[in-house]
Structure formats: C-alpha cells, structure tokens
Design a protein around this motif. Structure first.
Motif, PDB file in Angstrom:
ATOM      1  N   ALA A 341      43.663  45.715  33.134  1.00 19.02           N
ATOM      2  CA  ALA A 341      42.070  45.522  32.414  1.00 19.02           C
ATOM      3  C   ALA A 341      41.269  45.299  34.124  1.00 19.02           C
ATOM      4  N   PHE A 347      39.615  45.994  42.719  1.00 19.27           N
ATOM      5  CA  PHE A 347      40.842  45.213  41.023  1.00 19.27           C
ATOM      6  C   PHE A 347      41.041  43.274  40.323  1.00 19.27           C
ATOM      7  N   MET A 348      39.140  44.163  40.740  1.00 25.74           N
ATOM      8  CA  MET A 348      38.687  42.317  40.553  1.00 25.74           C
ATOM      9  C   MET A 348      38.553  42.848  38.937  1.00 25.74           C
ATOM     10  N   PRO A 349      39.243  42.064  37.826  1.00 30.33           N
ATOM     11  CA  PRO A 349      39.109  41.530  36.385  1.00 30.33           C
ATOM     12  C   PRO A 349      37.305  41.902  36.302  1.00 30.33           C
ATOM     13  N   SER A 350      38.773  42.797  35.014  1.00 32.83           N
ATOM     14  CA  SER A 350      37.372  43.780  33.688  1.00 32.83           C
ATOM     15  C   SER A 350      37.537  42.915  32.345  1.00 32.83           C
TER      16      SER A 350
END
Lengths: 451, 69
Positions: A341, A347-350
C-alpha cells in the motif's frame, strides 16, 4: 507433540501459518490488536484473543500479554512468523520459561545473529566470506572515520542491531559519514535499544542472493537452494525469485555449502536464511542471517514442493528431518511479488480503505493475501497487503505468467505498487535477468520519471 | 500558513517548540506511518504560532498540525 499453536503475528503470514496448521490437524489461536478486529486471519483461526490497542508496543510486541494468552489458551507452541517478536531472543527465552515451545531456533543463537557485528565474526570463524569492513562495533563517529580510511568509500554504514532497512545508509565521504553516523546511531538506539554501528564496503553491481536452510535437533542440516531478491526499494525486497539464473552451478554448490557449514557451526535449529551479496564475478559475501521464516519463503516452496512452515513445526516438536539433501530437486522457476500500500513512484505509504480487491485466479497464481475483501489498511503496520507467487516451467514462462496475472490484479481505494510490478514484469532488463540491487534506483525511477 | 499532515500516521517527533522560528524546508514534525518516517517541512520561514499535536498523537491526512506565521 504440538497439537495447539498460537500465532504471534498478523496479516498474510498469520493466515499462511494457520493454513498449514489446519492441514496438520493442529488447533490454531490468533491474537490481534484493536485495529485488526475484522482481519481475515482472526476468522480463520479456531480461537482468537484481543491483545490490546493498535500500537505495536501494546499489541504484537507485547510479549508478556501474548505469553499470558498462550497460557490461558493452553497452547503447546508459539509461531512468531516474521517481523515483530520473531527475532527476539528474549521472547524465545520467555516462551521457554513458560514451558511453551518457540517455533524457531534457540534463544542463544538468535541473540548471536541479532548482533550483526557478532554474526560477522562467527561467520568468519566458520569460513564463510564476509564483506570487507569493521571487525568490532563502533561507538563514535571518530572511530568510524578511522575505520573508513582503511575500507575506502563508498561505504555502507549499518546498525549492529538493525533490521528492515532501518539504521543503514550509504556514505560517499568523511563528511557524510559523520552526519549519517550520528542520526543512524540515534535511530538505532530508539528502534532497537542499541546504537552500535559498523561499516562495510559498499559493493557495486551486487546481487542479493540468499540460501534457505532447515536444521533439526539431531544435527541434520539441508538447504532448499537459493532465492534472488535483488529488486529492493528502501533496502526492502519487492520481487524475489528462485532459483537464481545468475550464478553458475559451481557457485550454487559453494554458496549452499557455506550456508550449511555456517548453520552447523552455530548448531542452528529450525528454518533459517543466510543472506549473501554476490558481485559480478560471482564472489559471495555473508550479509546477515535471518533466524525465522522469511516473507519470500513461498518461492522456495514452489520449486522444491516442501512446505517450510510444516517443517518448522515438526522440527520444533523434536522430529528429525524426514528428507535428505539428495531427495531435493528444483522444479521450474518461481517469482514472488509483494503488493504494498504505497505510491508506486515515491514509495510513500498509502493507508486507507480498500473498497475492492480482485486476485488473479489462474492455477499458476498462488495468492497470499492479508485481506480478501473491503478492509481498512491502517498506518500502524507494514504496508504489505498481499503477495503473489507464480510458478512456471522456466524463468521466461514464469515472467509471462506473472505479466498476465498482474493485468487482472485490482486494488481499489488506495495507491499500491501494482503499476511498479507491472512495469518490472515487462521490463527488458528484468526479463534478461540483468538485475542488481541498484535496479530500482538506476533504472526504474529514472524511467518512470521520464514518462 | 498551516502545516498539514501529508498522510495518516502518528506524530513521531516534534522538532520545534511554540514560539520558535523555523526556516523554509526545516522539518518541523516527523510523522510515522507504516513503519516509515515522514518529515513535514515548513513551506516558508516564520515563527511557530500554534502547535496542535503532541508526540504520540494520531493524525489523519489533511489535519492541521501547526500554524506558522
């Protein structure tokens, strides 16, 4: 006999362990945090118990609470999965004190491998090549600067107690080293309770290739060949495959032999993985040992037909390995991709709500999901929401099937790295197998940004 | 100027106290989300007028963490 097992973990690995337990007629106990009340793995288990609030320190890292639940549920053993308490020698020791079998190696070996500095020393003693670097732990930036003179830049600065890519950084010169030393030592101290650092020469054009081993309590050690896990972002794996098409049969023989010798020297028991970096001349160097089941274990299962979790439980129960090295063959090629996610470019969290998830359902697609329907993906835990494992007759066949399977994979509601995985599966460099640990940085990111 | 959370997470570290001056690009707050540190930098130079969160708080995407004037 192990008749009842508590799984001290969550998500896909909890579900995967429960599945094998069911096949072995073992009763399963799940433990979960308040954030995971509706999680799939809790529905699969025979019994489930709430540990506490969502934060990991109050839930999946709460050793005391988990052991008290294990006693209350009268389990024979605890499977720690990966991450969380899986590499905590203290937790393994507490299980032992409580009279509960810890499904993993002895606490003393876990402690040795948990210190990367000590692990390097022990491997050298066992005749396993290590990456040129410092022999002792470094406490100050000054010590690091002195050591760096002998090693030469670029250097990989690492935390002795580190893991998950935390506390490590590549440095190119003295100035960077000093700055990185202080911040990483501080982070290591916060995350792992130990700020000891060490240095390794940064190997160029290296591949990450690891050997899976299984060892019983009677001194039998076997290997299940190697996995190539070179495609990584933020020092964490994204794509893994087995066998490696890069190394020669002779290198394979030497690497697996080194892994077995290391396991024997450590008097290691249960499943473990010895990770190596391999340079373009096929020289291999010890990186670290993981004293637990790995995220990417399914690719080894697919090519050997061996259920690694089943072997872990049988070994923990004191059984001898019922298979010898000469009976283990590889069949075809397997590739695993991790579905995260996260934004596929930064590559930042989502985190967020997944309203729909659709899996590829072809015979060759093995799905290991943490979720199977609408679910909340919270910010409390790792961003991995599922794994897809493909088995093919050879690498080319596996890639063709992977490409096809990824076209039907859908996650609606949050950002995922599926576009990245699709890009990789169709990329010529990947298809040719010319992939090193620099692939994401040197090829994927520049190409995506150019589009 | 409002300093907003770029994603859901918890407040890992606050580097600046109320009344302190901050420079453009300086990391005022560091969030933690999915085992990753997410720095929230100041978009311009100013003084931290108001701090709406404490270390350990949960925040949602878009929440105003602090006000810089």
């Amino acid at each position: 006999m192990i008749k009842k097992v508590l799984i001290a973990n969550r998500g896909e690995i909890a579900a995967r362990i429960i599945r094998t337990c069911k096949q072995m007629n073992i009763t399963t106990v799940a433990v979960y945090s308040e954030a995971d009340q509706k999680a799939d793995f809790t529905k699969m288990a025979d019994e489930c118990y709430l540990i506490g609030p969502p934060r990991v320190n109050e839930s999946y890292l709460n050793a005391e609470k988990i052991i008290s639940i294990a006693k209350q549920a009268k389990v024979d053993a605890i499977h720690p999965g990966y991450g969380f308490l899986s590499e905590s020698d203290q937790f393994a020791g507490k299980c032992e004190e409580a009279g509960i079998t810890f499904i993993g190696p002895k606490a003393s070996v876990m402690k040795q491998m948990g210190s990367k500095v000590l692990a390097r020393q022990l491997m050298e003693k066992a005749g396993v090549p290590t990456i040129p670097g410092t022999k002792e732990a470094l406490a100050t930036a000054e010590e690091a600067l002195n050591a760096a003179q002998d090693i030469g830049y670029p250097i990989m600065l690492k935390a002795s107690a580190g893991g998950g890519g935390i506390g490590m950084q590549v440095v190119e010169n003295d100035e960077e080293l000093v700055r990185a030393f202080e911040s990483n030592a501080k982070r290591a101290k916060t995350f792992f309770g130990n700020g000891d650092m060490f240095l390794e020469k940064k190997l160029k054009n290296a591949r990450h290739i690891e050997v899976q081993i299984l060892a019983d309590h009677n001194g039998n050690v076997i290997h299940l060949f190697e996995r190539d896990c070179s495609i990584q972002r933020r020092n964490q794996k994204v794509v893994e495959e087995a066998p490696s098409t890069f190394i020669s049969e002779e290198t394979r023989r030497r690497m697996t032999e080194a892994a077995i010798n290391a396991a024997k020297a450590l008097e290691y028991t249960n499943a473990g993985t010895i990770e190596f970096l391999v340079d373009n001349k096929e020289n291999f160097y010890f990186l670290e040992m993981n004293t637990r089941v790995q995220v990417e274990h399914p690719v080894s299962e697919e090519i050997t037909g061996i259920d690694i979790v089943e072997k872990q439980i049988k070994i923990a129960a004191g059984e001898s390995l019922d298979i010898s090295q000469k009976d283990i063959y590889t069949n075809g090629h397997a590739i695993e991709v991790r579905i995260y996610a996260e934004d596929p470019v930064t590559f930042m969290p989502s985190p967020g709500h997944v309203s729909q998830i659709t899996f590829p359902n072809e015979d060759y697609a093995r799905n290991e999901p943490a979720i199977t329907g609408p679910s909340d993906i919270t910010h409390f835990y790792d961003p991995m929401i599922a794994k897809l494992i493909i088995h093919g007759t050879d690498r080319q066949d596996a890639i063709a099937k992977l490409t096809k399977a990824l076209q039907t994979y859908r996650v609606v509601g949050i950002k995922t790295n599926l576009p990245m995985l699709q890009y990789i599966s169709e990329d010529e460099i990947f298809r040719k197998g010319n992939v090193t640990t620099a692939y994401v940085q040197e090829h994927y990111i520049p190409n995506i940004n150019a589009k | 100027m409002e300093l907003k959370a770029s994603m859901a997470g918890s407040v890992w570290k606050i580097n600046v106290a109320q009344g302190d001056s901050v420079n453009e690009g300086e990391d005022v707050i560091i969030l933690e989300s999915m085992k990753m540190e997410i720095p929230i930098p100041a978009e311009k130079t100013g003084t931290l007028q108001k701090l709406n969160v404490a270390e350990g708080d949960f925040v949602n995407e878009g929440d105003v963490l602090a006000v810089i004037e």
